[in-house]
Design a protein around this motif. Sequence first.
Motif, PDB file in Angstrom:
ATOM      1  N   LEU A   3      15.862  -6.270  17.802  1.00  0.00           N
ATOM      2  CA  LEU A   3      15.918  -4.815  17.693  1.00  0.00           C
ATOM      3  C   LEU A   3      14.995  -4.169  18.713  1.00  0.00           C
ATOM      4  O   LEU A   3      15.358  -3.166  19.364  1.00  0.00           O
ATOM      5  CB  LEU A   3      15.534  -4.381  16.279  1.00  0.00           C
ATOM      6  N   PHE A   4      13.799  -4.729  18.875  1.00  0.00           N
ATOM      7  CA  PHE A   4      12.844  -4.203  19.849  1.00  0.00           C
ATOM      8  C   PHE A   4      13.411  -4.308  21.268  1.00  0.00           C
ATOM      9  O   PHE A   4      13.300  -3.370  22.065  1.00  0.00           O
ATOM     10  CB  PHE A   4      11.534  -4.979  19.744  1.00  0.00           C
ATOM     11  N   ARG A   5      14.036  -5.447  21.566  1.00  0.00           N
ATOM     12  CA  ARG A   5      14.643  -5.623  22.880  1.00  0.00           C
ATOM     13  C   ARG A   5      15.755  -4.603  23.112  1.00  0.00           C
ATOM     14  O   ARG A   5      15.828  -3.946  24.163  1.00  0.00           O
ATOM     15  CB  ARG A   5      15.207  -7.033  23.025  1.00  0.00           C
ATOM     16  N   ASP A   6      16.637  -4.451  22.131  1.00  0.00           N
ATOM     17  CA  ASP A   6      17.754  -3.524  22.285  1.00  0.00           C
ATOM     18  C   ASP A   6      17.269  -2.086  22.418  1.00  0.00           C
ATOM     19  O   ASP A   6      17.817  -1.304  23.208  1.00  0.00           O
ATOM     20  CB  ASP A   6      18.702  -3.642  21.092  1.00  0.00           C
ATOM     21  N   THR A   7      16.241  -1.751  21.645  1.00  0.00           N
ATOM     22  CA  THR A   7      15.690  -0.397  21.728  1.00  0.00           C
ATOM     23  C   THR A   7      15.082  -0.147  23.105  1.00  0.00           C
ATOM     24  O   THR A   7      15.272   0.927  23.708  1.00  0.00           O
ATOM     25  CB  THR A   7      14.623  -0.192  20.643  1.00  0.00           C
TER      26      THR A   7
END
Length: 374
Positions: free
Chosen positions: A11-15
């Motif tokens: 999620l952090f990467r996608d954000t």
Amino acid sequence: MRVDLSDDQELFRDTSRRFIEAECPVGTVREWHDLADGCPQSFWRSAAELGWTSLMVPESLGGGSISGRPIVDLTIVADEMGRAVTPGPLMPVNVVAATLARSGTPDQQALLEGVMAGEVILAWAFCEPGGDWTADHVVAEAMPADKGHVLSGTKTAVEAGAQAHNLLITARTPTGLAQFLLPRDTPGMTVTPQESLDLGRRFAEVRLDSVVAAADTLVGAPGPPTEADVERQRLMMLVLQCADLVGSAARVLEFTVEYAFNRYSFGRPLASYQALKHRFADMKLWSEASQAAVDGAVDALVGGQDEARLVSVAKSYVGDHSVELMQDCVQLHGGIGVTWEHDLHLYLRRATVNRGLFGTPADHRDALATTRGL
């Protein structure tokens, strides 16, 4: 990108990727080239809101990581920034913040609130003229004086040096290495922006002319404690740099493969030719092996076992193969690949600078050979 990310890390990467695509696509990097700071301050403050500047700061000081392994989380950001040649002082800010969190005084750690808000920029003045990136070759002096030290010497290739509010200066005292946190406008310190092949990041020369550093500017104790901090900082910079290189190389390979399927020669897509398939297979191997080398170096840094060797392995492999991959992609694009209008040169510029910072691949191979008595 490593394959063992948790759901939270994904999620952090996608954000982070969506943020970069929305706020700083490659076209915007071109537009920001003429900015003195490389990017607007508003962009860096927005990036800080995502946690880019707080990962290396422990929760007790207001920070926190995604996974409990801060350097792993930070390499996610470095990889994404490499994929889009994103400007910003990610590496120096986080490396210095980590040292202040670990070895700084309470007054020095008070700066971290501004760092985590994206309002305070930190830089590390380490390398000196001559291009040697090892602590043994630090010759800038910090001579004991009344209630402090007097600093003299020259630092070069200081990332974000002219943008930083505070610089961490590494110098040599009679008892070993020491580090001092000084405001950029300290009397006797002259910071001069340098030209860089990289269009996104900014570098500077820092001259120290009898700079008086009060006792409260000292970060940690001179000698072995500071030498351990300096080595940790060096290894962190290297793994972040390698993660940036891996992201850049992976993205260049992606759009080159896409181009090869869309570009026709003699009625066939370029990608259909066997000779080019072999080249793409080689480049894919380099890309995946580079990611594995970075993963191994990061895991070693987290575990504190054999980290110097594995970080040098990563830099020696990734530094060479990422640049070679991009040069191959230039050839596969043909004439358009060497034009200003195409994005390829932005990636190649960044990778070429990364290849030389904190030791070339040859330097790291020499270091590996030395550790093995060769």
